[in-house]
Motif scaffolding. Structure first.
Motif, PDB file in Angstrom:
ATOM      1  N   LEU A   1       1.019  -1.389   0.246  1.00  0.00           N
ATOM      2  CA  LEU A   1      -0.093  -0.066  -0.051  1.00  0.00           C
ATOM      3  C   LEU A   1       0.872   1.068   0.112  1.00  0.00           C
ATOM      4  O   LEU A   1       0.361   2.258  -0.059  1.00  0.00           O
ATOM      5  CB  LEU A   1      -0.918   0.069   1.229  1.00  0.00           C
ATOM      6  CG  LEU A   1      -2.165  -1.167   1.319  1.00  0.00           C
ATOM      7  CD1 LEU A   1      -2.726  -0.910   2.671  1.00  0.00           C
ATOM      8  CD2 LEU A   1      -3.052  -1.200   0.282  1.00  0.00           C
ATOM      9  N   ASN A   2       2.012   1.281   0.292  1.00  0.00           N
ATOM     10  CA  ASN A   2       3.136   2.164   0.128  1.00  0.00           C
ATOM     11  C   ASN A   2       2.703   3.217   1.442  1.00  0.00           C
ATOM     12  O   ASN A   2       2.966   4.568   1.309  1.00  0.00           O
ATOM     13  CB  ASN A   2       3.216   3.036  -0.977  1.00  0.00           C
ATOM     14  CG  ASN A   2       4.335   3.890  -1.325  1.00  0.00           C
ATOM     15  OD1 ASN A   2       5.215   3.400  -0.706  1.00  0.00           O
ATOM     16  ND2 ASN A   2       4.201   5.178  -1.954  1.00  0.00           N
ATOM     17  N   ILE A   3       2.415   2.559   2.557  1.00  0.00           N
ATOM     18  CA  ILE A   3       2.205   3.368   3.863  1.00  0.00           C
ATOM     19  C   ILE A   3       2.971   2.931   4.872  1.00  0.00           C
ATOM     20  O   ILE A   3       2.629   2.960   6.042  1.00  0.00           O
ATOM     21  CB  ILE A   3       0.754   3.393   4.046  1.00  0.00           C
ATOM     22  CG1 ILE A   3       0.286   2.095   4.468  1.00  0.00           C
ATOM     23  CG2 ILE A   3      -0.178   4.115   3.210  1.00  0.00           C
ATOM     24  CD1 ILE A   3      -1.393   2.059   4.958  1.00  0.00           C
ATOM     25  N   GLU A   4       3.975   2.134   4.443  1.00  0.00           N
ATOM     26  CA  GLU A   4       4.813   1.597   5.553  1.00  0.00           C
ATOM     27  C   GLU A   4       5.695   2.574   6.753  1.00  0.00           C
ATOM     28  O   GLU A   4       5.991   2.140   7.591  1.00  0.00           O
ATOM     29  CB  GLU A   4       5.893   0.362   5.257  1.00  0.00           C
ATOM     30  CG  GLU A   4       7.198   1.102   4.243  1.00  0.00           C
ATOM     31  CD  GLU A   4       6.586   1.333   3.077  1.00  0.00           C
ATOM     32  OE1 GLU A   4       7.677   1.607   2.018  1.00  0.00           O
ATOM     33  OE2 GLU A   4       5.511   1.342   2.383  1.00  0.00           O
ATOM     34  N   ASN A   5       5.672   3.668   6.000  1.00  0.00           N
ATOM     35  CA  ASN A   5       6.242   4.765   6.855  1.00  0.00           C
ATOM     36  C   ASN A   5       5.696   5.872   7.446  1.00  0.00           C
ATOM     37  O   ASN A   5       6.022   6.946   8.097  1.00  0.00           O
ATOM     38  CB  ASN A   5       7.720   5.533   6.036  1.00  0.00           C
ATOM     39  CG  ASN A   5       8.615   4.574   5.573  1.00  0.00           C
ATOM     40  OD1 ASN A   5       9.127   3.635   6.160  1.00  0.00           O
ATOM     41  ND2 ASN A   5       8.910   4.732   4.204  1.00  0.00           N
ATOM     42  N   GLU A   6       4.195   5.538   7.329  1.00  0.00           N
ATOM     43  CA  GLU A   6       3.248   6.495   7.779  1.00  0.00           C
ATOM     44  C   GLU A   6       3.057   6.282   9.357  1.00  0.00           C
ATOM     45  O   GLU A   6       3.037   5.075   9.727  1.00  0.00           O
ATOM     46  CB  GLU A   6       2.004   6.150   6.951  1.00  0.00           C
ATOM     47  CG  GLU A   6       1.726   6.318   5.625  1.00  0.00           C
ATOM     48  CD  GLU A   6       1.227   7.603   5.244  1.00  0.00           C
ATOM     49  OE1 GLU A   6       0.674   8.475   6.210  1.00  0.00           O
ATOM     50  OE2 GLU A   6       1.414   8.044   4.001  1.00  0.00           O
TER      51      GLU A   6
ATOM     52  N   PRO B   1       0.922   8.021  12.751  1.00  0.00           N
ATOM     53  CA  PRO B   1       0.354   6.535  13.080  1.00  0.00           C
ATOM     54  C   PRO B   1      -0.259   6.068  11.583  1.00  0.00           C
ATOM     55  O   PRO B   1      -0.786   7.013  10.825  1.00  0.00           O
ATOM     56  CB  PRO B   1      -0.327   6.645  14.289  1.00  0.00           C
ATOM     57  CG  PRO B   1      -0.949   8.226  13.916  1.00  0.00           C
ATOM     58  CD  PRO B   1       0.210   8.881  13.308  1.00  0.00           C
ATOM     59  N   ILE B   2      -0.291   4.790  11.439  1.00  0.00           N
ATOM     60  CA  ILE B   2      -1.084   4.245  10.582  1.00  0.00           C
ATOM     61  C   ILE B   2      -2.643   4.019  10.937  1.00  0.00           C
ATOM     62  O   ILE B   2      -2.875   3.123  12.186  1.00  0.00           O
ATOM     63  CB  ILE B   2      -0.441   2.761  10.061  1.00  0.00           C
ATOM     64  CG1 ILE B   2       0.840   2.997   9.509  1.00  0.00           C
ATOM     65  CG2 ILE B   2      -1.286   2.338   9.053  1.00  0.00           C
ATOM     66  CD1 ILE B   2       1.620   1.862   9.112  1.00  0.00           C
ATOM     67  N   THR B   3      -3.524   4.766  10.790  1.00  0.00           N
ATOM     68  CA  THR B   3      -4.847   4.724  11.429  1.00  0.00           C
ATOM     69  C   THR B   3      -5.874   3.845  10.541  1.00  0.00           C
ATOM     70  O   THR B   3      -5.282   3.630   9.490  1.00  0.00           O
ATOM     71  CB  THR B   3      -5.480   6.045  11.440  1.00  0.00           C
ATOM     72  OG1 THR B   3      -5.587   6.760   9.982  1.00  0.00           O
ATOM     73  CG2 THR B   3      -4.674   7.070  12.325  1.00  0.00           C
ATOM     74  N   LYS B   4      -6.804   3.406  11.024  1.00  0.00           N
ATOM     75  CA  LYS B   4      -7.902   2.745  10.262  1.00  0.00           C
ATOM     76  C   LYS B   4      -8.545   3.484   9.165  1.00  0.00           C
ATOM     77  O   LYS B   4      -8.578   2.931   8.288  1.00  0.00           O
ATOM     78  CB  LYS B   4      -9.147   2.368  11.268  1.00  0.00           C
ATOM     79  CG  LYS B   4     -10.216   1.837  10.599  1.00  0.00           C
ATOM     80  CD  LYS B   4     -11.413   1.542  11.673  1.00  0.00           C
ATOM     81  CE  LYS B   4     -12.600   0.928  10.857  1.00  0.00           C
ATOM     82  NZ  LYS B   4     -13.779   0.572  11.700  1.00  0.00           N
ATOM     83  N   GLU B   5      -8.430   4.681   9.246  1.00  0.00           N
ATOM     84  CA  GLU B   5      -9.047   5.774   8.187  1.00  0.00           C
ATOM     85  C   GLU B   5      -8.130   5.656   7.146  1.00  0.00           C
ATOM     86  O   GLU B   5      -8.338   5.704   6.076  1.00  0.00           O
ATOM     87  CB  GLU B   5      -9.195   7.138   8.832  1.00  0.00           C
ATOM     88  CG  GLU B   5     -10.560   7.344   9.768  1.00  0.00           C
ATOM     89  CD  GLU B   5     -10.197   6.712  11.045  1.00  0.00           C
ATOM     90  OE1 GLU B   5      -8.959   6.680  11.625  1.00  0.00           O
ATOM     91  OE2 GLU B   5     -11.091   6.555  12.034  1.00  0.00           O
TER      92      GLU B   5
ATOM     93  N   VAL C   1      -8.182   2.298   5.041  1.00  0.00           N
ATOM     94  CA  VAL C   1      -9.534   2.279   4.527  1.00  0.00           C
ATOM     95  C   VAL C   1      -9.299   3.415   3.215  1.00  0.00           C
ATOM     96  O   VAL C   1      -9.842   2.855   2.181  1.00  0.00           O
ATOM     97  CB  VAL C   1     -10.649   2.938   5.256  1.00  0.00           C
ATOM     98  CG1 VAL C   1     -12.072   3.214   4.389  1.00  0.00           C
ATOM     99  CG2 VAL C   1     -10.987   1.537   6.302  1.00  0.00           C
ATOM    100  N   GLU C   2      -8.917   4.610   3.466  1.00  0.00           N
ATOM    101  CA  GLU C   2      -8.593   5.484   2.302  1.00  0.00           C
ATOM    102  C   GLU C   2      -7.824   4.856   1.313  1.00  0.00           C
ATOM    103  O   GLU C   2      -7.825   5.027  -0.031  1.00  0.00           O
ATOM    104  CB  GLU C   2      -8.019   6.610   2.819  1.00  0.00           C
ATOM    105  CG  GLU C   2      -7.751   7.768   2.074  1.00  0.00           C
ATOM    106  CD  GLU C   2      -6.823   8.775   2.411  1.00  0.00           C
ATOM    107  OE1 GLU C   2      -6.065   9.644   1.923  1.00  0.00           O
ATOM    108  OE2 GLU C   2      -7.315   9.290   3.636  1.00  0.00           O
ATOM    109  N   THR C   3      -6.683   4.178   1.791  1.00  0.00           N
ATOM    110  CA  THR C   3      -5.581   3.748   0.731  1.00  0.00           C
ATOM    111  C   THR C   3      -5.971   2.777   0.239  1.00  0.00           C
ATOM    112  O   THR C   3      -5.868   2.562  -1.191  1.00  0.00           O
ATOM    113  CB  THR C   3      -4.371   3.553   1.689  1.00  0.00           C
ATOM    114  OG1 THR C   3      -3.889   4.522   2.214  1.00  0.00           O
ATOM    115  CG2 THR C   3      -3.007   3.176   0.518  1.00  0.00           C
TER     116      THR C   3
END
Length: 66
Positions: free
Chosen positions: A20-25, A27-31, A34-36
């Motif tokens: 998803l390319n969010i490994e460095n985000e 915090p990683i939120t539920k939102e 879902v958005e990604t």
């Protein structure tokens, strides 16, 4: 070209975040999850492919439940 592995159990949480390319985000939120995942589901190159749509929905479910 190798085939895509759609078995969600063959991926770690870190693998899925990287897909998803969010490994460095942080915090990683539920939102964010879902958005990604929705962006991938709605993308022109995936939206008409049932296997990819199901895969991204399963990624969403797994990450939210972790």
């Amino acid at each position: 070209m190798s085939e895509t592995d759609f078995d969600i159990n063959n991926y770690t949480v870190a693998d899925l975040l990287q897909i998803l390319n969010i490994e460095n985000e942080v915090p990683i939120t539920k939102e964010k999850i879902v958005e990604t995942t929705q962006k991938f589901i709605d993308a022109d190159n995936f939206k008409d492919n049932e296997d990819f749509v199901k895969f991204f929905l399963e990624i969403r479910r797994k990450l939210i439940n972790e």
